[in-house]
Design an enzyme around this catalytic site. Structure first.
Site, PDB file in Angstrom:
ATOM      1  N   ASP A  35       0.793  -1.251   0.000  1.00 24.72           N
ATOM      2  CA  ASP A  35       0.000   0.000   0.000  1.00 24.72           C
ATOM      3  C   ASP A  35       0.818   1.291   0.000  1.00 24.72           C
ATOM      4  O   ASP A  35       0.463   2.255   0.707  1.00 24.72           O
ATOM      5  CB  ASP A  35      -0.960   0.012   1.202  1.00 24.72           C
ATOM      6  CG  ASP A  35      -1.942  -1.147   1.173  1.00 24.72           C
ATOM      7  OD1 ASP A  35      -1.923  -1.935   0.211  1.00 24.72           O
ATOM      8  OD2 ASP A  35      -2.735  -1.274   2.140  1.00 24.72           O
ATOM      9  N   LYS A 140      -6.707  -4.769  -3.090  1.00 27.43           N
ATOM     10  CA  LYS A 140      -7.323  -5.411  -1.919  1.00 27.43           C
ATOM     11  C   LYS A 140      -8.333  -4.466  -1.270  1.00 27.43           C
ATOM     12  O   LYS A 140      -8.042  -3.283  -1.080  1.00 27.43           O
ATOM     13  CB  LYS A 140      -6.238  -5.830  -0.920  1.00 27.43           C
ATOM     14  CG  LYS A 140      -5.428  -4.703  -0.309  1.00 27.43           C
ATOM     15  CD  LYS A 140      -4.270  -5.295   0.483  1.00 27.43           C
ATOM     16  CE  LYS A 140      -3.513  -4.306   1.337  1.00 27.43           C
ATOM     17  NZ  LYS A 140      -4.255  -3.482   2.263  1.00 27.43           N
ATOM     18  N   CYS A 173      -2.043  -2.411   7.868  1.00 29.00           N
ATOM     19  CA  CYS A 173      -2.046  -3.342   6.727  1.00 29.00           C
ATOM     20  C   CYS A 173      -0.840  -4.278   6.704  1.00 29.00           C
ATOM     21  O   CYS A 173      -0.957  -5.429   6.275  1.00 29.00           O
ATOM     22  CB  CYS A 173      -2.172  -2.573   5.427  1.00 29.00           C
ATOM     23  SG  CYS A 173      -3.824  -1.834   5.252  1.00 29.00           S
TER      24      CYS A 173
HETATM   25  N1  TIU Z   1      -2.604   0.359   4.330  1.00 28.50           N
HETATM   26  C1  TIU Z   1      -3.065   0.601   5.555  1.00 28.50           C
HETATM   27  O1  TIU Z   1      -2.366   0.422   6.534  1.00 28.50           O
HETATM   28  N2  TIU Z   1      -4.358   1.115   5.668  1.00 28.50           N
HETATM   29  C2  TIU Z   1      -4.765   1.960   6.685  1.00 28.50           C
HETATM   30  O2  TIU Z   1      -5.916   2.371   6.724  1.00 28.50           O
HETATM   31  N3  TIU Z   1      -3.817   2.302   7.598  1.00 28.50           N
HETATM   32  C3  TIU Z   1      -3.941   3.191   8.640  1.00 28.50           C
HETATM   33  O3  TIU Z   1      -3.022   3.281   9.437  1.00 28.50           O
HETATM   34  N4  TIU Z   1      -5.037   3.935   8.736  1.00 28.50           N
END
Ligand code: TIU
Length: 233
Positions: A35, A140, A173
């Site tokens: 991500d 995802k 994530c």
């Molecule tokens: N990729 C991921 O970690 N999504 C989140 O929403 N992370 C947060 O820390 N909010």
């Protein structure tokens, strides 16, 4: 493939990690980049909408760029993930939509397009870490990279047993993905300086949880340890 390369790709590589050395074979290891999207690393995206200081994550970019270059040069597969949803939000649960009660939500329009929606500018991987042709990109809808994706099928068809995990955020994530991977039988190494959080104390806690109890979820090492262990191109 010449003999030198064939030997290099089948030889075990030992990374100086905690709680003990992490042993990998290049042909059965993937670098999994979680991500690294504009929505998490730039102003006006999802991270920002949740009230976070997105600049905190940007320290991961330079070390990750070096790791991706070294992994590619060593012949290791790099797989990228992106968190996001279909434009009609049909894969967005009401619970995820409502969570936090913030004024700006997933699907709303922001400076980089609709927040966390596939095809919008904010959903893109940041330019510095763009995938190269041939590298799988997994879209995802959840926090974990295995939930509602074909990641496990892709890893299994390539005979992958080991995942080197980096990306954001460490306790969300990255952690969810490592836990999912661990229960599916993968050995995970998390790179401490190639993962980042909006909350430095949660980053540290998340890494501590992974390597505690003899590596209950996996291993942790700085990227320098991996770079030292990988064979040069
Ligand atoms: N990729 C991921 O970690 N999504 C989140 O929403 N992370 C947060 O820390 N909010």
């Amino acid at each position: 493939m010449n003999q030198a390369v064939a030997t290099a790709t089948t030889t075990a590589v030992a990374v100086d990690a905690e709680p003990y050395p992490y042993i990998l074979r290049l042909q059965s290891t993937v670098l999994l980049v979680i991500d690294m999207q504009r929505d998490f690393l730039e102003t006006g995206g999802f991270g920002d909408a949740l009230g976070n200081d997105v600049s905190l994550l940007r320290a991961t970019i330079d070390p990750m760029r070096a790791v991706m270059a070294a992994a590619r040069a060593a012949g290791m597969t790099v797989i990228h993930t992106r968190e996001g949803h279909r434009p009609d939000l049909s894969d967005l649960s009401a619970a995820k939509y409502r969570r936090g009660n913030f004024p700006t939500r997933i699907g709303d329009r922001g400076p980089m397009g609709r927040i966390l929606v596939r095809g919008e500018a904010g959903h893109d991987i940041i330019a510095e870490l763009a995938p190269i042709p041939g590298e799988p990109v997994i879209d995802k809808p959840g926090k974990g990279a295995f939930y509602a994706t074909d990641l496990e099928a892709i890893l299994s068809s390539r005979g992958i047993t080991h995942l080197i995990v980096c990306g954001v955020t460490t306790e969300v994530c990255v952690h969810t993905t490592v836990r999912e991977a661990n229960d599916r039988g993968f050995d995970c190494l998390v790179l401490s300086d190639c993962t980042g959080s909006y909350f430095p104390e949660l980053h540290e806690a998340a890494l501590a949880m992974i390597k505690a109890q003899g590596g209950i979820f996996g291993w942790v090492a700085p990227s320098s340890a991996l770079l030292e262990a990988l064979p040069a191109a």
